[in-house]
Design an enzyme around this catalytic site. Structure first.
Site, PDB file in Angstrom:
ATOM      1  N   ARG A  83       4.972  98.743 -12.718  1.00  0.00           N
ATOM      2  CA  ARG A  83       5.635  99.999 -13.043  1.00  0.00           C
ATOM      3  C   ARG A  83       4.622 101.123 -13.180  1.00  0.00           C
ATOM      4  O   ARG A  83       3.453 100.894 -13.487  1.00  0.00           O
ATOM      5  CB  ARG A  83       6.394  99.876 -14.370  1.00  0.00           C
ATOM      6  CG  ARG A  83       7.667  99.062 -14.324  1.00  0.00           C
ATOM      7  CD  ARG A  83       8.785  99.756 -13.565  1.00  0.00           C
ATOM      8  NE  ARG A  83       8.873 101.179 -13.827  1.00  0.00           N
ATOM      9  CZ  ARG A  83       9.568 101.731 -14.817  1.00  0.00           C
ATOM     10  NH1 ARG A  83      10.239 101.002 -15.666  1.00  0.00           N
ATOM     11  NH2 ARG A  83       9.590 103.048 -14.951  1.00  0.00           N
ATOM     12  N   ARG A  95       3.929 107.172   2.240  1.00  0.00           N
ATOM     13  CA  ARG A  95       3.788 107.106   3.700  1.00  0.00           C
ATOM     14  C   ARG A  95       2.455 107.708   4.122  1.00  0.00           C
ATOM     15  O   ARG A  95       1.761 107.166   4.976  1.00  0.00           O
ATOM     16  CB  ARG A  95       4.939 107.850   4.385  1.00  0.00           C
ATOM     17  CG  ARG A  95       6.271 107.185   4.217  1.00  0.00           C
ATOM     18  CD  ARG A  95       6.476 106.043   5.186  1.00  0.00           C
ATOM     19  NE  ARG A  95       7.783 105.456   4.962  1.00  0.00           N
ATOM     20  CZ  ARG A  95       7.990 104.193   4.628  1.00  0.00           C
ATOM     21  NH1 ARG A  95       6.972 103.366   4.515  1.00  0.00           N
ATOM     22  NH2 ARG A  95       9.196 103.735   4.439  1.00  0.00           N
ATOM     23  N   CYS A 121      14.025 106.228  -2.534  1.00  0.00           N
ATOM     24  CA  CYS A 121      13.994 107.191  -3.631  1.00  0.00           C
ATOM     25  C   CYS A 121      15.394 107.322  -4.222  1.00  0.00           C
ATOM     26  O   CYS A 121      16.384 107.333  -3.486  1.00  0.00           O
ATOM     27  CB  CYS A 121      13.550 108.568  -3.140  1.00  0.00           C
ATOM     28  SG  CYS A 121      11.887 108.605  -2.451  1.00  0.00           S
ATOM     29  N   GLU A 148      16.794 109.626 -11.208  1.00  0.00           N
ATOM     30  CA  GLU A 148      16.806 109.027 -12.540  1.00  0.00           C
ATOM     31  C   GLU A 148      18.037 109.523 -13.307  1.00  0.00           C
ATOM     32  O   GLU A 148      18.550 110.611 -13.043  1.00  0.00           O
ATOM     33  CB  GLU A 148      15.515 109.430 -13.274  1.00  0.00           C
ATOM     34  CG  GLU A 148      15.221 108.685 -14.532  1.00  0.00           C
ATOM     35  CD  GLU A 148      14.794 107.246 -14.298  1.00  0.00           C
ATOM     36  OE1 GLU A 148      15.150 106.407 -15.131  1.00  0.00           O
ATOM     37  OE2 GLU A 148      14.105 106.968 -13.295  1.00  0.00           O
ATOM     38  N   ARG A 170       8.887 108.162 -11.243  1.00  0.00           N
ATOM     39  CA  ARG A 170       8.625 106.789 -11.670  1.00  0.00           C
ATOM     40  C   ARG A 170       8.594 105.904 -10.425  1.00  0.00           C
ATOM     41  O   ARG A 170       9.186 106.246  -9.410  1.00  0.00           O
ATOM     42  CB  ARG A 170       9.721 106.302 -12.606  1.00  0.00           C
ATOM     43  CG  ARG A 170       9.760 106.988 -13.953  1.00  0.00           C
ATOM     44  CD  ARG A 170      11.007 106.546 -14.738  1.00  0.00           C
ATOM     45  NE  ARG A 170      11.035 107.025 -16.100  1.00  0.00           N
ATOM     46  CZ  ARG A 170      11.517 108.214 -16.478  1.00  0.00           C
ATOM     47  NH1 ARG A 170      12.013 109.052 -15.586  1.00  0.00           N
ATOM     48  NH2 ARG A 170      11.499 108.563 -17.753  1.00  0.00           N
ATOM     49  N   TYR A 201       0.718 104.848 -16.314  1.00  0.00           N
ATOM     50  CA  TYR A 201       1.446 106.032 -16.789  1.00  0.00           C
ATOM     51  C   TYR A 201       0.438 107.151 -16.935  1.00  0.00           C
ATOM     52  O   TYR A 201      -0.545 107.017 -17.671  1.00  0.00           O
ATOM     53  CB  TYR A 201       2.160 105.718 -18.117  1.00  0.00           C
ATOM     54  CG  TYR A 201       3.310 104.771 -17.896  1.00  0.00           C
ATOM     55  CD1 TYR A 201       4.599 105.251 -17.764  1.00  0.00           C
ATOM     56  CD2 TYR A 201       3.082 103.408 -17.747  1.00  0.00           C
ATOM     57  CE1 TYR A 201       5.651 104.385 -17.510  1.00  0.00           C
ATOM     58  CE2 TYR A 201       4.130 102.537 -17.495  1.00  0.00           C
ATOM     59  CZ  TYR A 201       5.409 103.032 -17.377  1.00  0.00           C
ATOM     60  OH  TYR A 201       6.453 102.174 -17.112  1.00  0.00           O
ATOM     61  N   ARG A 225       5.471 105.330 -22.302  1.00  0.00           N
ATOM     62  CA  ARG A 225       5.090 103.950 -22.611  1.00  0.00           C
ATOM     63  C   ARG A 225       3.690 103.909 -23.206  1.00  0.00           C
ATOM     64  O   ARG A 225       2.763 103.377 -22.613  1.00  0.00           O
ATOM     65  CB  ARG A 225       5.154 103.081 -21.340  1.00  0.00           C
ATOM     66  CG  ARG A 225       6.518 102.822 -20.788  1.00  0.00           C
ATOM     67  CD  ARG A 225       7.434 102.042 -21.723  1.00  0.00           C
ATOM     68  NE  ARG A 225       6.885 100.803 -22.231  1.00  0.00           N
ATOM     69  CZ  ARG A 225       7.106  99.602 -21.683  1.00  0.00           C
ATOM     70  NH1 ARG A 225       7.863  99.487 -20.611  1.00  0.00           N
ATOM     71  NH2 ARG A 225       6.564  98.521 -22.217  1.00  0.00           N
TER      72      ARG A 225
END
Length: 119
Positions: free
Chosen positions: A6, A62, A73, A76, A88, A106, A114
């Site tokens: 992540r 890419r 994509c 959110e 994210r 992050y 986080r």
């Protein structure tokens, strides 16, 4: 073995260059910290907060050589009070490393999302 990695980054502004630049930083950092090549990556799911509409984050991947990796994509969830301008990602990778050796990334303001695992 398949693992998920992540990451997130806060983007400076809703313009094409800012989205591509931030996403490039996020993807490059994630790849470097986990010692990955594009051959290790199975797929990548990118999300962007609803205030980022100027470009698809996948374009940055890419440009980094993710030509044979499936990318998608999504938007959110628009949660009131959520951190704005965030890209994210969740990458599925092939690796022999245990979960404890996977480095989630992050960056910038997204560290606040986080703090327990941000590096």
């Amino acid at each position: 073995m398949v693992r998920a990695v992540r990451g997130a980054i806060q983007v400076d502004a809703n313009d094409r260059d800012s989205i591509v630049e931030a996403t490039t930083e996020l993807v490059s950092t994630l790849m470097e910290r986990n010692r990955l090549t594009t051959d290790d990556v199975i797929s990548v799911l990118f999300t962007a907060t609803p205030d980022l509409t100027a470009e698809f984050p996948a374009l940055a991947a890419r440009k980094l050589g993710f030509h044979e990796v499936p990318l998608i994509c999504c938007t959110e969830i628009d949660v009131p009070g959520a951190l704005p301008r965030v890209v994210r990602l969740m990458a599925h990778i092939e690796t022999d490393r245990p979960r404890a050796e996977i480095h989630h990334v992050y960056l910038r303001g997204a560290v606040a999302l986080r703090q327990d695992i941000a590096q």
